[in-house]
Write a protein that holds these residues in place. Structure first.
Motif, PDB file in Angstrom:
ATOM      1  N   UNK A 137     -51.321  -4.526  54.411  1.00 24.70           N
ATOM      2  CA  UNK A 137     -50.487  -5.337  53.610  1.00 24.70           C
ATOM      3  C   UNK A 137     -50.896  -6.685  53.522  1.00 24.70           C
ATOM      4  N   UNK A 138     -51.214  -7.102  54.719  1.00 18.27           N
ATOM      5  CA  UNK A 138     -51.488  -8.584  54.685  1.00 18.27           C
ATOM      6  C   UNK A 138     -52.833  -8.831  54.093  1.00 18.27           C
ATOM      7  N   UNK A 139     -53.602  -7.746  54.041  1.00 13.14           N
ATOM      8  CA  UNK A 139     -55.042  -7.815  53.463  1.00 13.14           C
ATOM      9  C   UNK A 139     -54.762  -7.870  51.918  1.00 13.14           C
ATOM     10  N   UNK A 140     -53.842  -7.158  51.436  1.00 14.03           N
ATOM     11  CA  UNK A 140     -53.494  -7.061  50.198  1.00 14.03           C
ATOM     12  C   UNK A 140     -53.149  -8.492  49.472  1.00 14.03           C
ATOM     13  N   UNK A 141     -52.314  -8.996  50.273  1.00 12.24           N
ATOM     14  CA  UNK A 141     -51.474 -10.275  49.884  1.00 12.24           C
ATOM     15  C   UNK A 141     -52.709 -11.385  49.773  1.00 12.24           C
ATOM     16  N   UNK A 142     -53.643 -11.283  50.861  1.00 15.96           N
ATOM     17  CA  UNK A 142     -54.658 -12.427  50.958  1.00 15.96           C
ATOM     18  C   UNK A 142     -55.673 -12.251  49.731  1.00 15.96           C
ATOM     19  N   UNK A 143     -55.914 -10.887  49.629  1.00 20.15           N
ATOM     20  CA  UNK A 143     -56.966 -10.595  48.334  1.00 20.15           C
ATOM     21  C   UNK A 143     -56.603 -10.690  47.127  1.00 20.15           C
ATOM     22  N   UNK A 144     -55.207 -10.713  46.908  1.00 21.00           N
ATOM     23  CA  UNK A 144     -54.852 -11.103  45.577  1.00 21.00           C
ATOM     24  C   UNK A 144     -54.715 -12.564  45.238  1.00 21.00           C
ATOM     25  N   UNK A 145     -54.528 -13.668  46.264  1.00 19.51           N
ATOM     26  CA  UNK A 145     -54.882 -14.725  46.211  1.00 19.51           C
ATOM     27  C   UNK A 145     -56.257 -15.266  45.910  1.00 19.51           C
ATOM     28  N   UNK A 146     -57.112 -14.471  46.844  1.00 15.15           N
ATOM     29  CA  UNK A 146     -58.510 -14.700  46.763  1.00 15.15           C
ATOM     30  C   UNK A 146     -59.215 -14.371  45.235  1.00 15.15           C
ATOM     31  N   UNK A 147     -58.590 -13.332  44.841  1.00 19.96           N
ATOM     32  CA  UNK A 147     -59.145 -12.581  43.461  1.00 19.96           C
ATOM     33  C   UNK A 147     -58.572 -13.788  42.364  1.00 19.96           C
ATOM     34  N   UNK A 148     -57.579 -14.195  42.678  1.00 21.32           N
ATOM     35  CA  UNK A 148     -56.770 -15.047  41.542  1.00 21.32           C
ATOM     36  C   UNK A 148     -57.844 -16.395  41.209  1.00 21.32           C
ATOM     37  N   UNK A 149     -58.380 -16.845  42.485  1.00 22.16           N
ATOM     38  CA  UNK A 149     -59.065 -18.032  42.382  1.00 22.16           C
ATOM     39  C   UNK A 149     -60.577 -17.960  41.998  1.00 22.16           C
ATOM     40  N   UNK A 150     -61.120 -16.565  42.735  1.00 20.02           N
ATOM     41  CA  UNK A 150     -62.355 -16.206  42.614  1.00 20.02           C
ATOM     42  C   UNK A 150     -62.741 -14.840  42.137  1.00 20.02           C
ATOM     43  N   UNK A 151     -62.441 -14.445  40.909  1.00 22.06           N
ATOM     44  CA  UNK A 151     -62.411 -13.094  40.572  1.00 22.06           C
ATOM     45  C   UNK A 151     -63.890 -12.588  40.441  1.00 22.06           C
ATOM     46  N   UNK A 152     -65.007 -13.522  40.390  1.00 22.01           N
ATOM     47  CA  UNK A 152     -66.181 -13.088  39.994  1.00 22.01           C
ATOM     48  C   UNK A 152     -66.797 -12.948  41.590  1.00 22.01           C
ATOM     49  N   UNK A 153     -66.012 -13.153  42.743  1.00 26.29           N
ATOM     50  CA  UNK A 153     -66.705 -12.908  43.992  1.00 26.29           C
ATOM     51  C   UNK A 153     -66.147 -11.622  44.458  1.00 26.29           C
ATOM     52  N   UNK A 154     -65.716 -10.812  43.743  1.00 19.69           N
ATOM     53  CA  UNK A 154     -65.124  -9.456  44.282  1.00 19.69           C
ATOM     54  C   UNK A 154     -66.180  -8.737  45.173  1.00 19.69           C
ATOM     55  N   UNK A 155     -67.524  -8.587  44.732  1.00 20.49           N
ATOM     56  CA  UNK A 155     -68.344  -7.896  45.718  1.00 20.49           C
ATOM     57  C   UNK A 155     -68.761  -8.856  46.882  1.00 20.49           C
ATOM     58  N   UNK A 156     -68.870  -9.927  46.796  1.00 22.21           N
ATOM     59  CA  UNK A 156     -69.092 -10.857  48.058  1.00 22.21           C
ATOM     60  C   UNK A 156     -68.043 -10.748  48.749  1.00 22.21           C
ATOM     61  N   UNK A 157     -66.952 -10.697  48.638  1.00 21.80           N
ATOM     62  CA  UNK A 157     -65.795 -10.797  49.300  1.00 21.80           C
ATOM     63  C   UNK A 157     -65.370  -9.388  49.977  1.00 21.80           C
ATOM     64  N   UNK A 158     -65.770  -8.377  49.051  1.00 21.09           N
ATOM     65  CA  UNK A 158     -65.810  -7.068  49.758  1.00 21.09           C
ATOM     66  C   UNK A 158     -66.987  -6.918  51.054  1.00 21.09           C
ATOM     67  N   UNK A 159     -68.184  -7.572  50.782  1.00 18.24           N
ATOM     68  CA  UNK A 159     -69.293  -7.409  51.775  1.00 18.24           C
ATOM     69  C   UNK A 159     -68.890  -7.968  53.056  1.00 18.24           C
ATOM     70  N   UNK A 160     -68.228  -9.241  52.884  1.00 21.22           N
ATOM     71  CA  UNK A 160     -67.756  -9.827  54.156  1.00 21.22           C
ATOM     72  C   UNK A 160     -66.525  -9.094  54.674  1.00 21.22           C
ATOM     73  N   UNK A 161     -65.720  -8.744  54.114  1.00 15.10           N
ATOM     74  CA  UNK A 161     -64.552  -7.786  54.790  1.00 15.10           C
ATOM     75  C   UNK A 161     -65.328  -6.657  55.491  1.00 15.10           C
ATOM     76  N   UNK A 162     -66.373  -5.907  54.949  1.00 14.11           N
ATOM     77  CA  UNK A 162     -66.652  -4.968  55.549  1.00 14.11           C
ATOM     78  C   UNK A 162     -67.383  -5.319  56.737  1.00 14.11           C
ATOM     79  N   UNK A 163     -68.042  -6.380  56.643  1.00 15.36           N
ATOM     80  CA  UNK A 163     -68.782  -6.913  57.773  1.00 15.36           C
ATOM     81  C   UNK A 163     -67.939  -7.262  58.951  1.00 15.36           C
TER      82      UNK A 163
END
Length: 275
Positions: A137-163
């Motif tokens: 749930x916290x991950x969804x909320x933070x991801x929403x704000x991240x993607x609102x500011x950096x929608x083109x960083x979806x792949x990079x953000x996903x890679x960091x989360x996986x790491x």
């Protein structure tokens, strides 16, 4: 980003986005580790029912954030020189306590599944599984704000989360002697993958859960959250218990009795009410 890079749609990962991605990944890792440990003593069906409560968690936290942001905005809004009233005429609304109604319904649903369901009596695994609605749930909320500011960083953000999830998993592996009641000595060692590689079933399970339900799912979530609010997306994700119940019955022979269906229906209904 300079003009040429912006024109080509290249997204540069800045320090703040990197920091927020790591924090977001930490919450997701918390959910995954709770899920892994919980499934050692509970069933997939019960785990998914508990996980579906992330919708209520997201709705409540989002409401708290809204109230805080309105209060903060009112403090920074310039005053009219003559009247002393906020120039923007900002209206502050309090916490919407109707959000607690879905939470109460969801708790009732979980109680029915736990106390009357076919999965058996409550276990420690059920308690550990509650890391899922909190972490995811916290991950969804933070991801929403991240993607609102950096929608083109979806792949990079996903890679960091996986790491982050990978590092957290490795830490849990190194601490496994304490978790499994071993001799308690913590000795750094590399995982032995030979038992997994020698078993087609284990290899297939690792590849599917790692590549499809984790890596691909996190990437698709990042893309979707750039367009869909976390509260709406979490409602869609509450269909997971239905798929888990069906797959658990077919693949693992798990049962899902009348009480389980009633409890799961109450939880999903609570999630709909929260939206």
């Amino acid at each position: 980003i300079n003009g040429k890079e912006a024109a080509n749609g290249i997204e540069v990962m800045d320090a703040e986005t990197l920091k927020q991605s790591i924090v977001c990944g930490s919450w997701v890792a918390f959910g995954y580790l709770g899920q892994t440990l919980g499934l050692m003593t509970t069933t997939a069906s019960k785990s998914c029912v508990i996980c579906s409560m992330h919708c209520v968690f997201v709705a409540v936290i989002a409401e708290l954030w809204r109230v805080q942001e309105e209060a903060s905005s009112s403090l920074t809004t310039p005053k009219d020189d003559e009247t002393g009233v906020d120039a923007a005429n900002t209206t502050i609304t309090g916490f919407d306590f109707t959000r607690l109604i879905p939470a109460a319904v969801a708790v009732l649903g979980v109680a029915i599944v736990e106390l009357k369901g076919a999965g058996g009596s409550p276990t420690i695994g059920d308690a550990l599984s509650f890391a899922q609605p909190i972490g995811f749930g916290m991950g969804y909320l933070m991801l929403e704000r991240l993607m609102e500011k950096k929608p083109q960083a979806a792949l990079a953000v996903s890679a960091i989360k996986l790491a982050v999830v990978a590092v957290a998993s490795l830490i849990m592996f190194e601490a496994s002697p304490l978790l499994t009641g071993g001799d308690g000595d913590l000795v750094l060692q590399l995982p032995d993958f030979s038992p997994i590689l020698s078993s087609p079933v284990a290899t297939g399970g690792i590849l599917y859960t790692g590549l499809i339900t984790t890596a691909l799912a996190l990437w698709v979530e990042s893309i979707a959250f750039a367009k869909v609010p976390a509260t709406d997306a979490s409602l869609i994700l509450t269909t997971e218990p239905l798929f888990a119940a069906g797959c658990g019955a077919v693949a693992l022979g798990e049962t899902f009795g009348t009480s389980d269906y009633i409890g799961a229906s109450l939880i999903i209904g609570a999630c709909a009410l929260s939206i």
